[in-house]
Design a protein around this motif. Structure first.
Motif, PDB file in Angstrom:
ATOM      1  N   VAL A 346     129.800 130.537 -22.132  1.00  0.00           N
ATOM      2  CA  VAL A 346     129.574 129.470 -21.134  1.00  0.00           C
ATOM      3  C   VAL A 346     128.616 130.083 -20.060  1.00  0.00           C
ATOM      4  O   VAL A 346     127.894 129.234 -19.431  1.00  0.00           O
ATOM      5  CB  VAL A 346     131.029 128.790 -21.034  1.00  0.00           C
ATOM      6  N   THR A 347     129.241 131.225 -19.725  1.00  0.00           N
ATOM      7  CA  THR A 347     128.470 131.964 -18.562  1.00  0.00           C
ATOM      8  C   THR A 347     126.929 131.921 -18.951  1.00  0.00           C
ATOM      9  O   THR A 347     125.966 131.543 -18.127  1.00  0.00           O
ATOM     10  CB  THR A 347     128.948 132.965 -18.253  1.00  0.00           C
ATOM     11  N   ASN A 348     126.689 132.539 -20.247  1.00  0.00           N
ATOM     12  CA  ASN A 348     125.242 132.799 -20.703  1.00  0.00           C
ATOM     13  C   ASN A 348     124.815 131.176 -20.641  1.00  0.00           C
ATOM     14  O   ASN A 348     123.297 131.121 -20.459  1.00  0.00           O
ATOM     15  CB  ASN A 348     125.391 133.462 -21.795  1.00  0.00           C
ATOM     16  N   ILE A 349     125.258 130.164 -20.956  1.00  0.00           N
ATOM     17  CA  ILE A 349     124.587 128.962 -21.339  1.00  0.00           C
ATOM     18  C   ILE A 349     124.219 128.316 -19.977  1.00  0.00           C
ATOM     19  O   ILE A 349     123.039 127.888 -20.014  1.00  0.00           O
ATOM     20  CB  ILE A 349     125.604 127.909 -21.940  1.00  0.00           C
ATOM     21  N   HIS A 350     125.104 128.556 -19.070  1.00  0.00           N
ATOM     22  CA  HIS A 350     124.730 127.991 -17.585  1.00  0.00           C
ATOM     23  C   HIS A 350     123.625 129.009 -17.215  1.00  0.00           C
ATOM     24  O   HIS A 350     122.773 128.189 -16.558  1.00  0.00           O
ATOM     25  CB  HIS A 350     125.939 128.167 -16.694  1.00  0.00           C
ATOM     26  N   ARG A 351     123.817 130.071 -17.255  1.00  0.00           N
ATOM     27  CA  ARG A 351     122.465 131.056 -16.594  1.00  0.00           C
ATOM     28  C   ARG A 351     121.221 130.636 -17.333  1.00  0.00           C
ATOM     29  O   ARG A 351     120.246 130.513 -16.634  1.00  0.00           O
ATOM     30  CB  ARG A 351     122.914 132.343 -17.053  1.00  0.00           C
ATOM     31  N   ILE A 352     121.174 130.518 -18.548  1.00  0.00           N
ATOM     32  CA  ILE A 352     119.740 130.266 -19.097  1.00  0.00           C
ATOM     33  C   ILE A 352     119.422 128.972 -18.583  1.00  0.00           C
ATOM     34  O   ILE A 352     118.034 128.357 -18.419  1.00  0.00           O
ATOM     35  CB  ILE A 352     119.786 130.300 -20.596  1.00  0.00           C
ATOM     36  N   ALA A 353     120.490 127.842 -18.432  1.00  0.00           N
ATOM     37  CA  ALA A 353     120.088 126.456 -18.062  1.00  0.00           C
ATOM     38  C   ALA A 353     119.497 126.708 -16.454  1.00  0.00           C
ATOM     39  O   ALA A 353     118.456 125.928 -16.367  1.00  0.00           O
ATOM     40  CB  ALA A 353     121.166 125.621 -18.068  1.00  0.00           C
ATOM     41  N   ASP A 354     120.072 127.252 -15.829  1.00  0.00           N
ATOM     42  CA  ASP A 354     119.568 127.464 -14.367  1.00  0.00           C
ATOM     43  C   ASP A 354     118.099 128.048 -14.204  1.00  0.00           C
ATOM     44  O   ASP A 354     117.382 127.548 -13.511  1.00  0.00           O
ATOM     45  CB  ASP A 354     120.189 128.407 -13.677  1.00  0.00           C
ATOM     46  N   ILE A 355     117.799 129.167 -15.058  1.00  0.00           N
ATOM     47  CA  ILE A 355     116.399 129.747 -15.316  1.00  0.00           C
ATOM     48  C   ILE A 355     115.355 128.466 -15.577  1.00  0.00           C
ATOM     49  O   ILE A 355     114.398 128.324 -15.154  1.00  0.00           O
ATOM     50  CB  ILE A 355     116.256 130.851 -16.367  1.00  0.00           C
ATOM     51  N   VAL A 356     115.749 127.846 -16.676  1.00  0.00           N
ATOM     52  CA  VAL A 356     114.708 126.851 -17.159  1.00  0.00           C
ATOM     53  C   VAL A 356     114.785 125.421 -16.260  1.00  0.00           C
ATOM     54  O   VAL A 356     113.678 124.711 -16.310  1.00  0.00           O
ATOM     55  CB  VAL A 356     115.062 126.419 -18.695  1.00  0.00           C
TER      56      VAL A 356
END
Length: 545
Positions: A346-356
């Motif tokens: 979930v941490t990785n999903i949120h991180r990539i969402a923030d970048i895009v």
């Protein structure tokens, strides 16, 4: 009286002969082996036209080195002119010299060829495009920081004037192919000059870092970074000059050399009460890549280790006016997927969402998820989480971001945009719609789609502890419907065991094939349908002992 009579004999003979020969082709005259002597002009033309009829119209094979082309005389602007040929044969026939030649000699003439110079030049230009080769210019580049030479090599060019003469001369001769000449084209710099440059100034240019200045600000180009963008190219005077390509460096150096408050700011978008609004950009102090390259090149040419970088007033990459014309006005695609709470993925999903989040895809642009996000690493907040590799679950930094790729794929799907590259998971994962999902890793497989609309597409993302949402904002073009086939070619899953600290259990899922159709509708009418075919392998039931 006797002497006068004797003197008049030649004149009398000439007069009688000239009178006899007038109005006909002189005896002993031939054109290209065709005898015309004694014929009237009309008769001579008729004989020539019959004799040269086939030769004058047959296609011609023209060879330039190893290239041979065939063209008709008409295409080359060539024609046999029988009238002009006969006129040439009769020219001077009644002069004393012409009478003497008719009485005592022969005359062999070449056929007269009419040439359309414009048409010939056009055809030779086409041949030149096929056979001309530019010389390879000598240069110096770098492998690491070590100068490497590119040895010059001559080129060649069609000798167009010589080719025209050769074709005209051989037109009616029957000898083929017609070989046309080529001439060498020398490179601008000699091989010796390239070697000397590599051994001297090219080596010195990257022997130490280069300092860039813009007022009080400083930035340093390392030796390796300097060499990666530096080339030595012909200067037009027989030597080589340094050329620094700063296109990929200007933005980074601008951030180092100009304070954030002075730099230009791109226009952007914000979603206000469910509608996109343009946030104004502003011009500012910037660095032009061309001027930066010239400044570095000039410093290196002069042997300096410092270059003053010109700062100019620069418009933002996206101006407020341009943003307002992109048609970003409504939500055109949206999708949400769900997941269990609190796992590392979930941490990785949120991180990539923030970048895009907030990324703008311009008309005609292809969006690459790996290109925008880059490598997933701990330095940017990604953590280890399970991912599928070679048919097993393994822990890797950035694992789990395929959920974001799947969510975006469905936003692309329902937004009506072009799918360029998506790769379904090896195994079916029940939280995703079957046949409408995509995995992603770095550098491959990537997830890519193209904005094939005339409008911009703004991407926004949002998430909770148990869901991720991707929304597209643009101008709506289609209504999209999805239809799925039943699952077919169903395969049962195997059961296996494994041991070790890296073993991650797998629940076991049947494999199957499925088809999904995307239907594009406009004004209530079906515009087209697109089929997505997906095959899932059985996921084994793995027990870790």
């Amino acid at each position: 009286m006797i002497l006068a009579a004797l003197a008049g004999v030649p004149a009398l003979v000439y007069g009688v002969a000239a009178l006899t020969l007038s109005g006909q082709v002189p005896p002993g005259t031939s054109v290209g082996g065709v005898h015309l002597g004694g014929l009237s002009p009309a008769g001579a033309r008729a004989r020539l036209e019959k004799a040269f009829e086939q030769r004058a119209s047959r296609p011609l094979a023209i060879r330039a080195d190893d290239t041979t082309i065939t063209m008709t005389p008409a295409e080359l602007g060539l024609a046999f002119d029988a009238r002009a040929t006969v006129a040439l044969a009769m020219d001077g026939a009644t002069t004393p010299a012409g009478v003497a030649r008719s009485l005592f000699g022969t005359r062999a003439l070449a056929p007269h060829v009419a040439v359309d110079g414009t048409r010939m030049a056009g055809r030779l230009s086409g041949l030149a495009r096929r056979v001309d080769t530019k010389p390879r210019q000598g240069s110096v580049l770098y492998r690491g920081t070590e100068p490497q030479t590119v040895v010059p090599r001559p080129g060649r060019a069609l000798d167009r004037a010589g080719a025209a003469r050769a074709i005209r001369a051989a037109y009616l001769s029957g000898s083929e192919p017609i070989v046309v000449p080529l001439r060498p084209v020398a490179p601008a710099v000699s091989a010796d000059q390239v070697r000397r440059t590599a051994a001297t100034v090219a080596r010195t240019a990257v022997a130490a870092p280069l300092t860039l200045t813009a007022g009080p600000k400083r930035a340093v180009l390392s030796r390796s970074r300097l060499a990666a963008h530096l080339r030595w190219l012909p200067d037009g005077k027989g030597g080589l000059r340094p050329v620094f390509d700063s296109a990929d460096l200007a933005a980074d150096l601008q951030n180092q050399l100009i304070a954030a408050g002075r730099r230009p700011k791109d226009a952007s978008f914000a979603i206000v009460k469910g509608r996109p609004q343009v946030i104004a950009g502003r011009p500012g102090a910037g660095i032009d890549p061309g001027a930066l390259g010239e400044a570095v090149s000039a410093a290196l040419a002069g042997g300096s280790r410092t270059a003053e970088v010109p700062v100019t007033r620069t418009q933002p990459r996206l101006t407020t006016q341009a943003a307002g014309t992109l048609g970003v006005r409504e939500r055109v695609g949206s999708f949400t997927t769900r997941h269990p709470c609190c796992a590392p993925r979930v941490t990785n999903i949120h991180r990539i969402a923030d970048i895009v989040d907030g990324h703008l895809v311009e008309p005609g642009e292809t969006f690459s998820l790996n290109g925008v996000v880059g490598r997933r690493d701990r330095a940017r907040g990604f953590v280890e989480a399970p991912m599928i590799l070679n048919g097993r679950f393994v822990d890797d930094v950035g694992g789990g971001v395929s959920q974001f790729a799947t969510t975006m794929f469905n936003a692309v799907f329902f937004g009506g945009f072009e799918d360029v590259q998506h790769t379904p998971h090896q195994f079916y994962i029940s939280r995703y719609p079957a046949g409408r999902e995509s995995t992603v890793s770095y550098p491959e497989p990537d997830f890519r789609w193209r904005n094939d609309s005339p409008y911009g597409v703004l991407i926004t993302t949002s998430y909770t502890g148990t869901s991720i949402t991707v929304e597209f904002w643009s101008t709506k073009r289609f209504d999209i419907d999805a239809e799925s086939s039943p699952r077919y070619n169903v395969k049962s899953f195997p059961t296996t065991t494994d041991s070790g600290p890296d073993c991650i259990p797998m629940t076991g899922v049947e494999g199957f094939a499925i088809d999904v159709w995307r239907t594009f509708e406009k004004d209530g009418k079906v515009v087209r349908k697109q089929r997505f075919h997906t095959v899932y392998d059985p996921e084994p039931r793995l027990t870790c002992t």
